[in-house]
Write an enzyme that holds these catalytic residues in place. Structure first.
Site, PDB file in Angstrom:
ATOM      1  CG  HIS A   1      -6.862   9.254   0.078  1.00 56.02           C
ATOM      2  ND1 HIS A   1      -6.926   7.949  -0.341  1.00 56.02           N
ATOM      3  CD2 HIS A   1      -7.111  10.003  -1.024  1.00 56.02           C
ATOM      4  CE1 HIS A   1      -7.189   7.910  -1.636  1.00 56.02           C
ATOM      5  NE2 HIS A   1      -7.320   9.147  -2.083  1.00 56.02           N
TER       6      HIS A   1
ATOM      7  CG  ASN B   1     -12.280  10.605  -5.346  1.00 56.09           C
ATOM      8  OD1 ASN B   1     -13.319  11.251  -5.478  1.00 56.09           O
ATOM      9  ND2 ASN B   1     -11.098  11.072  -5.727  1.00 56.09           N
TER      10      ASN B   1
ATOM     11  CB  CYS C   1      -0.922  -0.012   1.225  1.00 51.94           C
ATOM     12  SG  CYS C   1      -1.803   1.540   1.462  1.00 51.94           S
TER      13      CYS C   1
ATOM     14  CG  ASP D   1      -2.319  14.892  -4.319  1.00 52.78           C
ATOM     15  OD1 ASP D   1      -3.291  14.185  -3.984  1.00 52.78           O
ATOM     16  OD2 ASP D   1      -1.702  14.721  -5.389  1.00 52.78           O
TER      17      ASP D   1
ATOM     18  CG  HIS E   1      -4.568  -0.519   4.902  1.00 52.77           C
ATOM     19  ND1 HIS E   1      -4.005   0.143   3.840  1.00 52.77           N
ATOM     20  CD2 HIS E   1      -5.540  -1.305   4.389  1.00 52.77           C
ATOM     21  CE1 HIS E   1      -4.603  -0.235   2.718  1.00 52.77           C
ATOM     22  NE2 HIS E   1      -5.545  -1.121   3.033  1.00 52.77           N
TER      23      HIS E   1
ATOM     24  CG  HIS F   1      -8.398  14.353  -2.291  1.00 52.66           C
ATOM     25  ND1 HIS F   1      -7.332  14.336  -3.162  1.00 52.66           N
ATOM     26  CD2 HIS F   1      -8.981  13.127  -2.384  1.00 52.66           C
ATOM     27  CE1 HIS F   1      -7.285  13.152  -3.766  1.00 52.66           C
ATOM     28  NE2 HIS F   1      -8.267  12.396  -3.312  1.00 52.66           N
TER      29      HIS F   1
ATOM     30  CB  THR G   1      -5.795   6.315  -8.027  1.00 55.60           C
ATOM     31  OG1 THR G   1      -5.376   7.405  -7.205  1.00 55.60           O
ATOM     32  CG2 THR G   1      -6.606   6.837  -9.201  1.00 55.60           C
TER      33      THR G   1
ATOM     34  N   GLY H   1     -13.191   7.218  -8.800  1.00 58.93           N
ATOM     35  CA  GLY H   1     -11.890   7.861  -8.992  1.00 58.93           C
ATOM     36  C   GLY H   1     -10.860   7.558  -7.925  1.00 58.93           C
TER      37      GLY H   1
HETATM   38  P1  5GP Z   1      -7.505   9.310  -5.181  1.00 64.21           P
HETATM   39  O1  5GP Z   1      -7.415   9.432  -6.683  1.00 64.21           O
HETATM   40  O2  5GP Z   1      -7.289   7.889  -4.746  1.00 64.21           O
HETATM   41  O3  5GP Z   1      -8.712   9.931  -4.571  1.00 64.21           O
HETATM   42  O4  5GP Z   1      -6.307  10.162  -4.631  1.00 64.21           O
HETATM   43  C1  5GP Z   1      -5.002   9.693  -4.595  1.00 64.21           C
HETATM   44  C2  5GP Z   1      -4.114  10.900  -4.546  1.00 64.21           C
HETATM   45  O5  5GP Z   1      -2.822  10.480  -4.172  1.00 64.21           O
HETATM   46  C3  5GP Z   1      -3.967  11.601  -5.910  1.00 64.21           C
HETATM   47  O6  5GP Z   1      -4.420  12.948  -5.799  1.00 64.21           O
HETATM   48  C4  5GP Z   1      -2.483  11.503  -6.216  1.00 64.21           C
HETATM   49  O7  5GP Z   1      -1.954  12.652  -6.819  1.00 64.21           O
HETATM   50  C5  5GP Z   1      -1.881  11.267  -4.839  1.00 64.21           C
HETATM   51  N1  5GP Z   1      -0.638  10.502  -4.854  1.00 64.21           N
HETATM   52  C6  5GP Z   1      -0.394   9.366  -5.566  1.00 64.21           C
HETATM   53  N2  5GP Z   1       0.852   8.918  -5.316  1.00 64.21           N
HETATM   54  C7  5GP Z   1       1.403   9.800  -4.424  1.00 64.21           C
HETATM   55  C8  5GP Z   1       2.685   9.864  -3.781  1.00 64.21           C
HETATM   56  O8  5GP Z   1       3.578   9.032  -3.958  1.00 64.21           O
HETATM   57  N3  5GP Z   1       2.887  10.905  -2.935  1.00 64.21           N
HETATM   58  C9  5GP Z   1       1.927  11.857  -2.698  1.00 64.21           C
HETATM   59  N4  5GP Z   1       2.249  12.843  -1.869  1.00 64.21           N
HETATM   60  N5  5GP Z   1       0.707  11.824  -3.275  1.00 64.21           N
HETATM   61  C10 5GP Z   1       0.449  10.800  -4.124  1.00 64.21           C
HETATM   62 ZN    ZN Z   2      -2.431   1.432   3.602  1.00 62.64          ZN
END
Ligand code: 5GP
Ligand code: ZN
Length: 111
Positions: free
Chosen positions: A97, A84, A3, A29, A45, A99, A92, A90
């Site tokens: 988390h 998300n 993860c 981010d 987690h 935002h 990923t 969305g």
């Molecule tokens: P999701 O798309 O799952 O809602 O948000 C995941 C967020 O994690 C995205 O905005 C992406 O830019 C951020 N992210 C992905 N990999 C990393 C990383 O290695 N470091 C940081 N600081 N943010 C990350």
């Molecule tokens: Zn985790």
């Protein structure tokens, strides 16, 4: 566990930390979608909002208790909180988390 955010919590992957305590971490981010874009995560987690239940919801409440303090650290008073849940929405990274987005470049609101 493979993860990304657990690796950030463990310090295996560097992050630009905004706030940290024994329960949660906030970091910037890597691909900001607004002038201010940080992520707040539980250290435990939890894969997504669908996995929030009575035995782990305290940390979610705690995150929301701490968000005003985190926002102050980010230098903002007005902000949007987004979660998300699931790939179709969305998500990923499969570690819960929130935002926090603020400032210039905040795109048109969805809701
Ligand atoms: P999701 O798309 O799952 O809602 O948000 C995941 C967020 O994690 C995205 O905005 C992406 O830019 C951020 N992210 C992905 N990999 C990393 C990383 O290695 N470091 C940081 N600081 N943010 C990350
Ligand atoms: Zn985790």
């Amino acid at each position: 566990m493979d993860c990304l955010f657990c690796k950030i919590i463990a310090g295996e992957i560097p992050s630009n930390k905004v706030y940290e305590d024994e329960k949660i971490l906030c970091f910037k981010d890597i691909a900001p979608q607004a002038e201010v874009h940080a992520l707040v995560i539980p250290k435990e987690h939890i894969c997504c909002a669908n996995a929030i239940a009575s035995d782990n919801s305290a940390v979610v409440a705690y995150i929301f208790e701490k968000i005003p303090e985190i926002a102050k650290k980010l230098g903002v008073t007005d902000y949007r909180i987004i979660n998300n849940c699931g790939e179709g929405a969305g998500q990923t990274v499969k570690h819960l988390h929130f935002h926090i987005l603020s400032g210039a470049n905040l795109s048109e609101k969805l809701v």
